[in-house]
Design a protein around this motif. Structure first.
Motif, PDB file in Angstrom:
ATOM      1  N   GLY A  90       0.808  -1.211   0.000  1.00  0.00           N
ATOM      2  CA  GLY A  90       0.000   0.000   0.000  1.00  0.00           C
ATOM      3  C   GLY A  90       0.842   1.261   0.000  1.00  0.00           C
ATOM      4  O   GLY A  90       0.531   2.234  -0.706  1.00  0.00           O
ATOM      5  N   PHE A  91       1.936   1.245   0.775  1.00  0.00           N
ATOM      6  CA  PHE A  91       2.794   2.434   0.838  1.00  0.00           C
ATOM      7  C   PHE A  91       3.475   2.692  -0.501  1.00  0.00           C
ATOM      8  O   PHE A  91       3.467   3.827  -1.006  1.00  0.00           O
ATOM      9  N   LEU A  92       4.081   1.653  -1.095  1.00  0.00           N
ATOM     10  CA  LEU A  92       4.804   1.845  -2.355  1.00  0.00           C
ATOM     11  C   LEU A  92       3.855   2.185  -3.499  1.00  0.00           C
ATOM     12  O   LEU A  92       4.161   3.050  -4.334  1.00  0.00           O
ATOM     13  N   SER A  93       2.707   1.505  -3.549  1.00  0.00           N
ATOM     14  CA  SER A  93       1.745   1.819  -4.606  1.00  0.00           C
ATOM     15  C   SER A  93       1.190   3.233  -4.435  1.00  0.00           C
ATOM     16  O   SER A  93       0.951   3.939  -5.427  1.00  0.00           O
ATOM     17  N   GLY A  94       1.008   3.655  -3.169  1.00  0.00           N
ATOM     18  CA  GLY A  94       0.554   5.025  -2.935  1.00  0.00           C
ATOM     19  C   GLY A  94       1.577   6.053  -3.374  1.00  0.00           C
ATOM     20  O   GLY A  94       1.228   7.103  -3.927  1.00  0.00           O
ATOM     21  N   ALA A  95       2.871   5.754  -3.121  1.00  0.00           N
ATOM     22  CA  ALA A  95       3.930   6.669  -3.560  1.00  0.00           C
ATOM     23  C   ALA A  95       3.950   6.776  -5.085  1.00  0.00           C
ATOM     24  O   ALA A  95       4.128   7.871  -5.646  1.00  0.00           O
ATOM     25  N   TYR A  96       3.752   5.635  -5.758  1.00  0.00           N
ATOM     26  CA  TYR A  96       3.724   5.670  -7.223  1.00  0.00           C
ATOM     27  C   TYR A  96       2.486   6.419  -7.726  1.00  0.00           C
ATOM     28  O   TYR A  96       2.572   7.230  -8.655  1.00  0.00           O
ATOM     29  N   GLN A  97       1.342   6.166  -7.099  1.00  0.00           N
ATOM     30  CA  GLN A  97       0.113   6.825  -7.529  1.00  0.00           C
ATOM     31  C   GLN A  97       0.183   8.336  -7.325  1.00  0.00           C
ATOM     32  O   GLN A  97      -0.370   9.097  -8.123  1.00  0.00           O
ATOM     33  N   SER A  98       0.846   8.770  -6.249  1.00  0.00           N
ATOM     34  CA  SER A  98       0.960  10.216  -6.024  1.00  0.00           C
ATOM     35  C   SER A  98       1.715  10.898  -7.149  1.00  0.00           C
ATOM     36  O   SER A  98       1.404  12.024  -7.530  1.00  0.00           O
ATOM     37  N   ALA A  99       2.740  10.203  -7.682  1.00  0.00           N
ATOM     38  CA  ALA A  99       3.498  10.770  -8.806  1.00  0.00           C
ATOM     39  C   ALA A  99       2.689  10.721 -10.090  1.00  0.00           C
ATOM     40  O   ALA A  99       2.634  11.698 -10.848  1.00  0.00           O
ATOM     41  N   THR A 100       2.048   9.592 -10.351  1.00  0.00           N
ATOM     42  CA  THR A 100       1.285   9.471 -11.593  1.00  0.00           C
ATOM     43  C   THR A 100       0.024  10.338 -11.572  1.00  0.00           C
ATOM     44  O   THR A 100      -0.419  10.795 -12.628  1.00  0.00           O
ATOM     45  N   ASN A 101      -0.541  10.556 -10.388  1.00  0.00           N
ATOM     46  CA  ASN A 101      -1.713  11.430 -10.306  1.00  0.00           C
ATOM     47  C   ASN A 101      -1.367  12.858 -10.700  1.00  0.00           C
ATOM     48  O   ASN A 101      -2.158  13.547 -11.367  1.00  0.00           O
ATOM     49  N   VAL A 102      -0.189  13.315 -10.271  1.00  0.00           N
ATOM     50  CA  VAL A 102       0.265  14.647 -10.675  1.00  0.00           C
ATOM     51  C   VAL A 102       0.445  14.707 -12.189  1.00  0.00           C
ATOM     52  O   VAL A 102       0.046  15.681 -12.853  1.00  0.00           O
ATOM     53  N   LEU A 103       1.022  13.636 -12.727  1.00  0.00           N
ATOM     54  CA  LEU A 103       1.220  13.588 -14.185  1.00  0.00           C
ATOM     55  C   LEU A 103      -0.117  13.578 -14.911  1.00  0.00           C
ATOM     56  O   LEU A 103      -0.301  14.309 -15.908  1.00  0.00           O
ATOM     57  N   ASP A 104      -1.064  12.787 -14.439  1.00  0.00           N
ATOM     58  CA  ASP A 104      -2.387  12.736 -15.077  1.00  0.00           C
ATOM     59  C   ASP A 104      -3.098  14.081 -14.968  1.00  0.00           C
ATOM     60  O   ASP A 104      -3.746  14.536 -15.923  1.00  0.00           O
ATOM     61  N   ALA A 105      -2.976  14.715 -13.797  1.00  0.00           N
ATOM     62  CA  ALA A 105      -3.627  16.013 -13.611  1.00  0.00           C
ATOM     63  C   ALA A 105      -3.040  17.060 -14.557  1.00  0.00           C
ATOM     64  O   ALA A 105      -3.774  17.870 -15.149  1.00  0.00           O
ATOM     65  N   GLU A 106      -1.728  17.042 -14.712  1.00  0.00           N
ATOM     66  CA  GLU A 106      -1.097  18.000 -15.620  1.00  0.00           C
ATOM     67  C   GLU A 106      -1.470  17.720 -17.073  1.00  0.00           C
ATOM     68  O   GLU A 106      -1.647  18.653 -17.868  1.00  0.00           O
ATOM     69  N   ASN A 107      -1.585  16.443 -17.420  1.00  0.00           N
ATOM     70  CA  ASN A 107      -2.003  16.112 -18.784  1.00  0.00           C
ATOM     71  C   ASN A 107      -3.433  16.573 -19.045  1.00  0.00           C
ATOM     72  O   ASN A 107      -3.749  17.081 -20.135  1.00  0.00           O
ATOM     73  N   ILE A 108      -4.301  16.401 -18.059  1.00  0.00           N
ATOM     74  CA  ILE A 108      -5.687  16.879 -18.200  1.00  0.00           C
ATOM     75  C   ILE A 108      -5.718  18.402 -18.334  1.00  0.00           C
ATOM     76  O   ILE A 108      -6.429  18.966 -19.183  1.00  0.00           O
ATOM     77  N   LYS A 109      -4.917  19.062 -17.477  1.00  0.00           N
ATOM     78  CA  LYS A 109      -4.847  20.522 -17.545  1.00  0.00           C
ATOM     79  C   LYS A 109      -4.314  20.991 -18.889  1.00  0.00           C
ATOM     80  O   LYS A 109      -4.837  21.952 -19.489  1.00  0.00           O
ATOM     81  N   LEU A 110      -3.269  20.305 -19.366  1.00  0.00           N
ATOM     82  CA  LEU A 110      -2.681  20.670 -20.649  1.00  0.00           C
ATOM     83  C   LEU A 110      -3.688  20.476 -21.779  1.00  0.00           C
ATOM     84  O   LEU A 110      -3.802  21.318 -22.687  1.00  0.00           O
ATOM     85  N   GLY A 111      -4.442  19.376 -21.735  1.00  0.00           N
ATOM     86  CA  GLY A 111      -5.452  19.150 -22.760  1.00  0.00           C
ATOM     87  C   GLY A 111      -6.528  20.220 -22.747  1.00  0.00           C
ATOM     88  O   GLY A 111      -6.974  20.682 -23.812  1.00  0.00           O
ATOM     89  N   ALA A 112      -6.937  20.629 -21.528  1.00  0.00           N
ATOM     90  CA  ALA A 112      -7.961  21.677 -21.440  1.00  0.00           C
ATOM     91  C   ALA A 112      -7.448  23.005 -21.978  1.00  0.00           C
ATOM     92  O   ALA A 112      -8.178  23.739 -22.670  1.00  0.00           O
ATOM     93  N   LEU A 113      -6.190  23.333 -21.685  1.00  0.00           N
ATOM     94  CA  LEU A 113      -5.617  24.578 -22.194  1.00  0.00           C
ATOM     95  C   LEU A 113      -5.531  24.575 -23.712  1.00  0.00           C
ATOM     96  O   LEU A 113      -5.856  25.580 -24.383  1.00  0.00           O
ATOM     97  N   LYS A 114      -5.128  23.452 -24.281  1.00  0.00           N
ATOM     98  CA  LYS A 114      -5.020  23.364 -25.736  1.00  0.00           C
ATOM     99  C   LYS A 114      -6.396  23.423 -26.390  1.00  0.00           C
ATOM    100  O   LYS A 114      -6.558  24.037 -27.467  1.00  0.00           O
ATOM    101  N   ASP A 115      -7.386  22.803 -25.757  1.00  0.00           N
ATOM    102  CA  ASP A 115      -8.748  22.880 -26.296  1.00  0.00           C
ATOM    103  C   ASP A 115      -9.254  24.325 -26.306  1.00  0.00           C
ATOM    104  O   ASP A 115      -9.883  24.774 -27.274  1.00  0.00           O
ATOM    105  N   LYS A 116      -8.956  25.043 -25.208  1.00  0.00           N
ATOM    106  CA  LYS A 116      -9.379  26.438 -25.154  1.00  0.00           C
ATOM    107  C   LYS A 116      -8.654  27.270 -26.204  1.00  0.00           C
ATOM    108  O   LYS A 116      -9.259  28.161 -26.848  1.00  0.00           O
ATOM    109  N   GLN A 117      -7.375  26.978 -26.400  1.00  0.00           N
ATOM    110  CA  GLN A 117      -6.621  27.665 -27.444  1.00  0.00           C
ATOM    111  C   GLN A 117      -7.244  27.419 -28.817  1.00  0.00           C
ATOM    112  O   GLN A 117      -7.399  28.353 -29.620  1.00  0.00           O
TER     113      GLN A 117
END
Length: 268
Positions: A90-117
């Protein structure tokens, strides 16, 4: 006799592996039961301590314990090891998920910005096309429409420029996150596997090795300490078995003492 340096190495390895494994397990169990994280952490700490003490106790007293009792304790140690492994997972998977969640959030944000552009760009093109669609002979109408839409076009262009800066910032954040999981991405590409699958297998390897190794180190340290104690006791017994015995006197001294004793008797 087991060397002192090897014994110290076993002790240090045991303390470090057992402590880190217990810490990861406590943090992981606390995350799994976040509603009562403090209580779950306290329970996990007590169980971790009991597990290692029981491992050493069973190793030293195995032949002297009742069969039902010692097998129950062995079963308890196995269950506690599984709980520890679950916490580490649980600890190691949580550490990995915390990193990938940031990456997924940034990808979602980037997609929204490009769509608005893209929407703003399409709107600017539509406004310009609305002016071009006016017949050429209607110059005054073109000038009027251009004057009306020019502020909107300028505002849209300004927003597009601002979005360009936000897109660049988001890309930089994505690169920073990818640096953290870069080795995992490389391994996934090397074995042609999904990164989540690679992480799952790596975490399972850690889980299968971590806690069993800690238990084995506890047993090895206990055995080494007991072995050194017995060897020291045997050395003391063999070295002090006849402490009053003196070194044999030379034969010449014995003959001389007998000769003097006989002379004394003759004189008498």
């Amino acid at each position: 006799m087991i060397s002192l340096w090897l014994l110290l190495g076993l002790i240090i390895a045991t303390v470090s592996v057992a402590t880190l494994g217990a810490a990861f397990s406590v943090l992981g169990i606390g995350a799994l039961f976040s509603g009562a994280a403090l209580a779950a952490g306290a329970m996990a700490i007590s169980l971790e301590f009991a597990k290692f003490v029981l491992s050493a106790y069973l190793h030293q007293r195995w032949l002297k314990l009742n069969a039902i009792y010692k097998y129950y304790l062995s079963f308890s140690i196995v269950v506690l090891s599984l709980i520890t492994s679950m916490g580490i997972f649980g600890f190691l998977s949580g550490a990995y998920q915390s990193a990938t969640n940031v990456l997924d959030a940034e990808n979602i944000k980037l997609g929204a910005l490009k769509d608005k552009q893209n929407r703003l760009t399409v709107e600017v093109e539509r406004l310009n096309r609305s002016v071009e669609e006016i017949p050429v002979n209607r110059v005054s109408k073109r000038i009027q429409i251009r004057a009306e839409i020019e502020p909107a076009i300028a505002d849209f262009n300004k927003q597009i420029l601002n979005l360009d800066a936000l897109v660049a910032e988001s890309n930089i954040k994505i690169l920073a996150v990818k640096e953290k999981v870069g080795p995992l991405i490389y391994i996934a590409k090397t074995f042609n596997m999904d990164i989540d699958t690679v992480v799952k297998y790596l975490i399972l390897l850690f889980v299968f090795v971590f806690d069993p190794l800690a238990i084995c180190l506890v047993i090895a340290t206990s055995e080494s300490l007991e072995s050194r104690r017995k060897e020291k006791e045997e050395g003391l017994v063999s070295g002090g078995s006849n402490p009053t015995a003196a070194s044999p006197e030379p034969e010449s001294d014995i003959i001389q003492m007998r000769f003097v004793d006989s002379k004394d008797k003759n004189v008498v």
